[in-house]
Design an enzyme around this catalytic site. Structure first.
Site, short mmCIF file in Angstrom:
data_model
loop_
_atom_site.label_atom_id
_atom_site.label_comp_id
_atom_site.label_asym_id
_atom_site.label_seq_id
_atom_site.Cartn_x
_atom_site.Cartn_y
_atom_site.Cartn_z
N HIS A 57 31.39 82.60 42.50
CA HIS A 57 30.22 82.47 41.62
C HIS A 57 29.66 81.05 41.61
CE1 HIS A 57 27.56 82.81 38.20
NE2 HIS A 57 28.31 81.97 37.49
N ASP A 85 -2.92 97.68 45.26
CA ASP A 85 -2.33 96.41 45.70
C ASP A 85 -0.81 96.44 45.62
OD1 ASP A 85 -2.39 96.54 42.99
OD2 ASP A 85 -3.05 94.49 42.65
N GLU A 104 33.84 75.26 29.96
CA GLU A 104 34.01 76.45 29.11
C GLU A 104 35.27 77.23 29.49
OE1 GLU A 104 31.23 80.14 27.47
OE2 GLU A 104 30.56 78.90 29.13
N ASP A 105 35.60 77.30 30.77
CA ASP A 105 36.68 78.19 31.23
C ASP A 105 38.00 77.48 31.53
OD1 ASP A 105 34.83 80.16 31.02
OD2 ASP A 105 34.42 80.35 33.15
N HIS A 120 29.48 74.21 36.55
CA HIS A 120 28.84 74.63 35.30
C HIS A 120 29.75 75.44 34.38
CE1 HIS A 120 28.19 78.37 37.62
NE2 HIS A 120 28.09 78.96 36.45
N ASP A 176 22.44 80.42 37.49
CA ASP A 176 23.65 81.08 36.99
C ASP A 176 23.34 82.51 36.58
OD1 ASP A 176 26.24 81.48 35.80
OD2 ASP A 176 25.37 80.97 33.86
#
Length: 763
Positions: A69, A281, A97-98, A93, A160
C-alpha cells in the site's frame, strides 16, 4: 532497528520498476546525477527501507504484505510529479498511526518537511465524515485548515484514498459503502477542485461501482456494446481533422477519441432524463496542439470541417475553471449525422487538466520552499479562502456543512464588472451576491442592478458572460427579503450582520429584559454598572456590557452562560467587596431557604414525579412550566386545585405568603420504555426567510425532540415569530435544545413562554 540496504531488494513483494531502479541507482552511488536529484533519491530509498522494516509482518485485508500500500501511494505521488519529500511521505504516511514510531523520530531521520506531511495525513486519517453533524463540521474545518497550511497534505491523502478504493473489494459490505460514500461526497470533489482529473474520475467510478453496482454494470455493458462502432466513427473524424490541420501547418501532438468515465455518463443520463443511446458525447475527440493561438486556429478548422451546434461552444481558455482547467469545447455534427464533442488544448493545458495543482507545485516555482501555503494573491485557491472565512462566520454546523458541499460540487458562474474584471460566483447567484462579492458597503447600499445594460430585479439569476453594474444610494440598506434569494454564504452572512448591527438598540433592550427576568429587578441596574459585570463581558469576549447585552438579545450568547458568569464574578468579588448588590435577592432568599431547610424525605411515589405531595392533588404551573432538574416550589392554592408546582424564582410566587409555600423536589422516577416528557412552550424570533421553520424542525428532529404544536407569525419586512410546543424530558435536555437552536444563524431570540391551554389537575 535493522534497516535493509538498498541492494537487498525484498523477495516477498514485486517492486515497481521506478522504485527498483531508484534502489539500484542509490546503491551504485551514481555521480552523473545533479546533487539535488541524488539527495531526493536518497530520501526516497531511506523512506522505503524504513517503511519496509516497520510494516514487516503486517498484512492488508486482501492478504498481501502491507508495504504494498505505501509503495502504491508513493507511486501515485511520483506520477503526479511530487518531490522527494512527498514521495517519502507516501511511504511513511501510516507509520505514526500503525507503529510505535513518533513524529520526532520521523523528523530526526527525514527532516521537518517530511514530518509535517506525515503528521498532516495522520490527522486527516482520524477524521470521520459520516459522523454526527457537529463532529463532521469540525473535521471539515480542521481539514481545510490543514490544506491552507500546506496543500500537499490533501494530495497525499487523495493518493492514499485512491489506492484504498482500488482494493476496496476485500472489506465488508457495510464498510465498503461507508468509504465509497465518503469518497464520492468529499474526496472526489476535492480532487476536482484541485484539478487532478485523473484522480477525480477514478474515485468517482470506483465509488459508483460500490454504491450502485447494478447501474455500474449496466453502464459498463452499454459502453462495451457500442465501442467498436464508436471507435470507427471517431477514427474517421480524427483522420479528417488531422489532414486539414496538417494542410494549415498546425502540428498535432495528439488527435484521438477518448471515452468519458462511467459515472459522468450516468450523471448526464440522470440529469437530462435520457437513455444511453441519446447521449452523444459518450466519447470526445481530443486535439492537442503547440500554442494557445493554434487552439483557436484548430477550432476554426473544426467548425469549417463540420457544422457546429449553436450554443454548444465553451471557451475555458479565456475563462478557465476554478481548478485551472483550460480547453476549448465545441459540439459539431459529424459525418454520420450524429453530434460529436471536440476538445482542443495545448500540451501544458492537458498536463494541468490531468495533474491540476500538482502541475505547478509552489515549492518548485519558488526554488525549494518547504511548504505550499495559501496566499491572498493566489486566485487558484479562492474557493479554499471562502471555506476558511466561513469557519468564523458560520457557527451553525448544519449550515456550514451544506455550504461546504455546495461549494465543492457547484460549478461557478463567471460574470464581469463594467471594467471587464471577471468575478466568479456560485451557480444561481444574483446581483445581491455580486454586490457583496465586490465590497460589503456596496451590498449594504445596493438599490438596483443593471445586467447587460438592462435594469433587472435583484433576485435575477446571473449567467456566464453577464456584465453587472450595481446601483447604490446612500440611504439604501439591506432587506430581510434578500435572504430568500441570496445564494453565496458571504452575502447571506453580511446581510445578517447588518441587521444585527442596525437593530442594536432593540437587541440591547431585549438582552436587558431577558437578564432582568432571570435575575430580578432588585439591584439589577447597580449590577449592570458594576465591575463584575464588566469582567463578565470581557470574559465572554465583548468590550462592554452593552455589547454583551446586544449579543444576548440576538442569541449570539446564551442566557444560561451569562447568568453563570455573573454569579461566578459576584462570588469572586464578595471577600473584597461585601457591599456589592446581589444579583437577585428573591432568588437568593429562596435558594438560601431551600439550603437551610432541605426537602423532607418522602417515600417515593411510583405514579408521581414530585416528592412532597404524596396523596395530595397537585398540578404543574402553566406560568413557568417546570421540568425535572429545575429547582421547584409548592404553592397551596386557594381553590380546589391542591398544590401548584412552580419553578423557584417564578414571578407569580413572589407575593405569596410563606405559610402557603412548601418544599418539594423531583422524584428520580424510573420509567419503562419511553421516558416521561413534559410540554414546554417556546417562542423563537427569527429572520424571516423561506424554509426557516423547516430548518428549526429539522434541528429538533435531529435531537429526537417531539413537536406537539407549531405556529408562525410573520409581518412583511420584519422578523418572524415561531411558537412551538415541545416535549422535554428534563432541564438538561431543554438547555441542550436551546443551545442547538441558538447556534442557527437566523435566530434572533429564543425564550420560554407560558402555556395557553387550560391547566389540568393530576392526582
Amino acid at each position: 532497528m535493522n534497516v535493509i540496504t538498498a541492494p537487498t531488494l525484498p523477495s516477498d513483494i514485486t517492486l515497481p520498476e521506478w522504485l527498483r531502479e531508484c534502489l539500484i541507482a542509490q546503491n551504485s552511488l551514481r555521480c552523473d546525477l545533479p546533487e539535488r536529484d541524488r539527495q531526493e533519491q536518497g530520501l526516497i530509498c531511506q523512506a522505503f527501507d524504513f517503511a519496509y522494516c516497520l510494516h514487516e509482518g503486517q498484512n492488508r485485508a486482501s492478504g498481501e504484505p502491507y508495504i504494498c500500500h505505501p509503495i502504491a501511494v508513493a507511486g501515485l505521488l511520483r506520477d503526479l510529479g511530487g518531490s522527494g519529500a512527498m514521495i517519502a511521505a507516501g511511504f511513511l504516511h501510516d507509520v505514526v498511526e500503525d507503529t510505535e514510531v513518533t513524529p520526532e523520530e520521523i523528523e530526526r531521520r527525514f527532516g521537518a518537511e517530511v514530518r509535517h506531511l506525515v503528521e498532516g495525513v495522520t490527522k486527516l486519517s482520524k477524521f470521520n465524515f459520516s459522523s454526527k453533524t457537529e463532529r463532521q463540521a469540525e473535521n471539515f474545518r480542521r481539514m481545510f485548515l490543514a490544506m491552507a497550511q500546506d496543500i500537499r497534505v490533501i494530495v497525499v491523502k487523495l493518493a492514499d484514498r485512491l489506492h484504498n478504493m482500488r482494493t476496496l473489494e476485500h472489506l465488508p459490505d457495510d464498510k465498503r459503502r461507508r468509504i465509497a460514500l465518503e469518497t464520492r461526497e468529499i474526496f472526489a470533489p476535492l480532487a476536482n477542485r484541485l484539478g487532478i482529473g485523473r484522480f477525480k474520475w477514478e474515485l468517482e467510478d470506483l465509488s459508483f461501482k460500490y454504491l450502485e453496482p447494478e447501474a455500474y454494470r449496466q453502464m459498463q455493458q452499454f459502453v462495451t456494446d457500442k465501442r467498436v462502432d464508436r471507435e470507427a466513427r471517431l477514427d474517421r473524424i480524427a483522420e479528417l481533422l488531422r489532414s486539414h490541420l496538417t494542410e494549415l501547418g498546425i502540428k498535432c501532438h495528439e488527435l484521438s477519441g477518448r471515452p468519458k468515465h462511467l459515472y459522468g455518463i450516468y450523471q448526464k443520463m440522470q440529469r437530462q432524463q435520457k437513455q444511453f443511446h441519446e447521449i452523444y458525447d459518450v466519447a470526445a475527440i481530443r486535439v492537442m496542439v503547440e500554442t494557445k493561438d493554434e487552439c483557436y486556429r484548430a477550432l476554426a478548422v473544426v467548425h469549417d470541417s463540420f457544422c457546429p451546434i449553436p450554443g454548444r461552444f465553451k471557451d475555458y481558455i479565456g475563462l478557465p475553471k476554478p481548478n485551472r482547467y483550460q480547453s476549448l469545447h465545441t459540439v459539431v455534427i459529424g459525418p454520420h449525422g450524429r453530434p460529436v464533442e471536440v476538445q482542443i488544448r495545448t500540451l501544458e493545458m492537458h498536463h494541468i487538466a490531468e495533474y491540476g495543482i500538482a502541475a505547478h507545485w509552489k515549492y518548485k516555482e519558488t526554488g525549494g520552499s518547504s511548504t505550499t501555503k495559501l496566499t491572498t494573491e493566489d486566485e487558484k485557491f479562492t474557493w479554499l479562502r471562502q471555506l476558511l472565512e466561513w469557519q468564523s462566520d458560520l457557527k451553525d454546523a448544519q449550515e456550514y456543512l451544506e455550504n461546504v458541499k455546495d461549494n465543492l460540487f457547484d460549478d461557478d458562474v463567471y460574470v464581469f464588472t463594467p471594467k471587464g474584471d471577471v468575478v466568479p460566483l456560485n451557480r444561481g447567484a444574483t446581483p445581491i451576491d455580486f454586490a457583496y462579492r465586490i465590497h460589503t458597503e456596496i451590498g449594504n447600499h445596493c438599490s438596483g442592478a443593471r445586467v447587460n445594460d438592462r435594469m433587472v430585479t435583484l433576485d435575477t439569476p446571473l449567467h456566464n458572460g453577464d456584465i453587472v453594474d450595481i446601483l447604490t444610494q446612500k440611504n439604501s440598506h439591506p432587506s430581510l427579503d434578500w435572504l430568500n434569494f441570496a445564494v453565496t454564504t458571504g452575502a447571506r452572512n453580511r446581510i445578517r450582520q447588518w441587521y444585527k448591527r442596525s437593530h442594536r438598540d432593540e437587541n440591547i433592550d431585549r438582552g436587558r429584559d431577558m437578564l432582568e427576568k432571570e435575575l430580578g429587578k432588585n439591584g439589577f441596574e447597580a449590577l449592570l454598572k458594576s465591575d463584575p459585570m464588566q469582567a463578565v463581558a470581557e470574559r465572554c469576549n465583548y468590550q462592554s456590557v452593552e455589547d454583551l447585552l446586544a449579543a444576548l438579545g440576538y442569541g449570539e450568547v446564551t442566557l444560561n452562560l451569562v447568568v453563570n458568569r455573573i454569579r461566578e464574578a459576584i462570588k469572586a468579588q464578595q471577600p473584597i467587596a461585601p457591599a456589592l448588590p446581589s444579583a437577585d435577592d428573591t432568588d437568593a432568599a429562596i435558594r438560601a431557604a431551600t439550603m437551610a431547610a432541605p426537602p423532607r424525605s418522602f417515600p417515593s411515589a411510583k405514579d408521581s414525579p414530585i416528592a412532597g405531595v404524596e396523596g395530595l392533588l397537585y398540578n404543574l404551573a402553566k406560568c413557568c412550566n417546570p421540568v425535572p432538574g429545575e429547582p421547584i416550589l409548592g404553592v397551596v392554592t386557594l381553590g380546589s386545585r391542591g398544590i401548584s408546582i412552580h419553578r423557584q424564582g417564578c414571578q407569580n410566587t413572589e407575593s405569596i405568603p410563606g405559610d402557603r409555600l412548601i418544599p418539594v423536589s423531583w422524584n428520580p422516577v424510573e420509567t419503562k420504555g419511553r421516558p416521561q416528557t413534559y410540554l414546554v412552550q417556546i417562542q423563537i424570533e427569527v429572520i424571516d426567510r423561506v424554509g426557516v421553520l423547516k430548518d428549526v424542525l429539522a434541528r429538533l428532529s435531529d435531537y429526537d425532540i417531539n413537536v406537539r404544536s407549531a405556529q408562525v407569525k410573520t409581518i412583511p419586512g420584519q422578523t418572524a415569530f415561531i411558537n412551538l410546543g415541545i416535549d422535554i424530558r428534563d432541564h438538561s435536555q431543554l438547555e441542550k435544545t436551546f443551545t442547538q437552536i441558538r447556534k442557527m444563524s437566523d435566530i434572533i431570540n429564543l425564550r420560554r413562554v407560558s402555556q395557553v391551554d387550560e391547566p389540568t389537575d393530576k392526582s
